[in-house]
Motif scaffolding. Sequence first.
Motif, PDB file in Angstrom:
ATOM      1  N   PHE A   1     -10.745  90.696  15.983  1.00 22.31           N
ATOM      2  CA  PHE A   1     -10.265  90.905  17.357  1.00 22.31           C
ATOM      3  C   PHE A   1      -9.392  92.145  17.443  1.00 22.31           C
ATOM      4  N   LEU A   2      -8.588  92.397  16.406  1.00 19.99           N
ATOM      5  CA  LEU A   2      -7.684  93.541  16.443  1.00 19.99           C
ATOM      6  C   LEU A   2      -8.406  94.870  16.221  1.00 19.99           C
ATOM      7  N   ILE A   3      -9.514  94.851  15.492  1.00 17.47           N
ATOM      8  CA  ILE A   3     -10.284  96.079  15.260  1.00 17.47           C
ATOM      9  C   ILE A   3     -11.192  96.388  16.448  1.00 17.47           C
ATOM     10  N   PHE A   4     -11.753  95.351  17.062  1.00 15.68           N
ATOM     11  CA  PHE A   4     -12.727  95.548  18.135  1.00 15.68           C
ATOM     12  C   PHE A   4     -12.132  96.430  19.233  1.00 15.68           C
ATOM     13  N   PRO A   5     -12.913  97.389  19.763  1.00 11.03           N
ATOM     14  CA  PRO A   5     -12.383  98.278  20.807  1.00 11.03           C
ATOM     15  C   PRO A   5     -11.867  97.487  22.011  1.00 11.03           C
ATOM     16  N   LEU A   6     -10.619  97.741  22.358  1.00 11.78           N
ATOM     17  CA  LEU A   6      -9.974  96.968  23.421  1.00 11.78           C
ATOM     18  C   LEU A   6     -10.613  97.184  24.786  1.00 11.78           C
ATOM     19  N   ASN A   7     -11.303  98.299  24.975  1.00 12.41           N
ATOM     20  CA  ASN A   7     -11.860  98.607  26.295  1.00 12.41           C
ATOM     21  C   ASN A   7     -13.366  98.368  26.397  1.00 12.41           C
TER      22      ASN A   7
ATOM     23  N   TYR B   1      -6.833  89.301  27.265  1.00 13.36           N
ATOM     24  CA  TYR B   1      -5.897  88.987  26.188  1.00 13.36           C
ATOM     25  C   TYR B   1      -6.517  89.102  24.796  1.00 13.36           C
ATOM     26  N   GLN B   2      -7.415  90.053  24.618  1.00 10.46           N
ATOM     27  CA  GLN B   2      -8.083  90.219  23.322  1.00 10.46           C
ATOM     28  C   GLN B   2      -7.063  90.441  22.205  1.00 10.46           C
ATOM     29  N   TYR B   3      -6.106  91.352  22.420  1.00 11.60           N
ATOM     30  CA  TYR B   3      -5.088  91.627  21.408  1.00 11.60           C
ATOM     31  C   TYR B   3      -4.281  90.357  21.119  1.00 11.60           C
ATOM     32  N   GLU B   4      -3.876  89.650  22.161  1.00 14.86           N
ATOM     33  CA  GLU B   4      -3.078  88.436  21.993  1.00 14.86           C
ATOM     34  C   GLU B   4      -3.842  87.356  21.237  1.00 14.86           C
ATOM     35  N   ILE B   5      -5.133  87.229  21.523  1.00 16.32           N
ATOM     36  CA  ILE B   5      -5.966  86.258  20.793  1.00 16.32           C
ATOM     37  C   ILE B   5      -5.989  86.622  19.312  1.00 16.32           C
ATOM     38  N   GLY B   6      -6.203  87.902  19.025  1.00 14.09           N
ATOM     39  CA  GLY B   6      -6.203  88.357  17.635  1.00 14.09           C
ATOM     40  C   GLY B   6      -4.894  88.049  16.936  1.00 14.09           C
ATOM     41  N   MET B   7      -3.774  88.291  17.628  1.00 12.47           N
ATOM     42  CA  MET B   7      -2.465  88.036  17.017  1.00 12.47           C
ATOM     43  C   MET B   7      -2.219  86.545  16.830  1.00 12.47           C
TER      44      MET B   7
END
Length: 186
Positions: A139-145, A151-157
């Motif tokens: 989730f943290l590597i996947f392009p955020l855009n 909440y992709q970043y938050e899910i990864g964290m």
Amino acid sequence: MKQLMTWPNMLTGLRFAMIPLIVVLLMKEQTTRIAFIAWSVFTLAALTDWLDGYLARKFDAETVFGKLMDPLADKLLVTAALLMLIPLGRIPAWICLIIISREIFITGIRGLAASTGTVVAADNLGKIKSNFQYYGVGFLIFPLNLLPIPYQYEIGMILIYISVVLSVWSAVNYTYKLRDIFIETS
């Protein structure tokens, strides 16, 4: 005696070979294209972890080499990705420190066990921890855009935080299960 060059062991070797590629990709400017390629390589490497274990069990191709090198390949894959995510601002360094410290500690325990003739394969708790790490890092590597994932970043964290708890728990579990080895070697 089982042969060394089995399909599972070759997949483990492939996972080792993909690590430098992931590092190079995460060192580059994170355009959508580069981030997607990095995510794809990381995901493929993570899938080889599942596939080599599946093939080893299905075809009775488990080897001592595989039991030792497969977890090491997993640790290096996750460690490399985590370290490369720090300068990108996607993960705090303290989280990486906890995860990496656990991995070094467990590798030391495995080495100590091996010196007594005991091979310590990954247990289920360690496998669950690895899955949380793989998904979280993915989730943290996947392009955020690229996709409208709220909440992709938050899910990864959140997945990474869960993996931190599981990392500490499994380290305590390994230590307890292998306590006799500490007594034997002292």
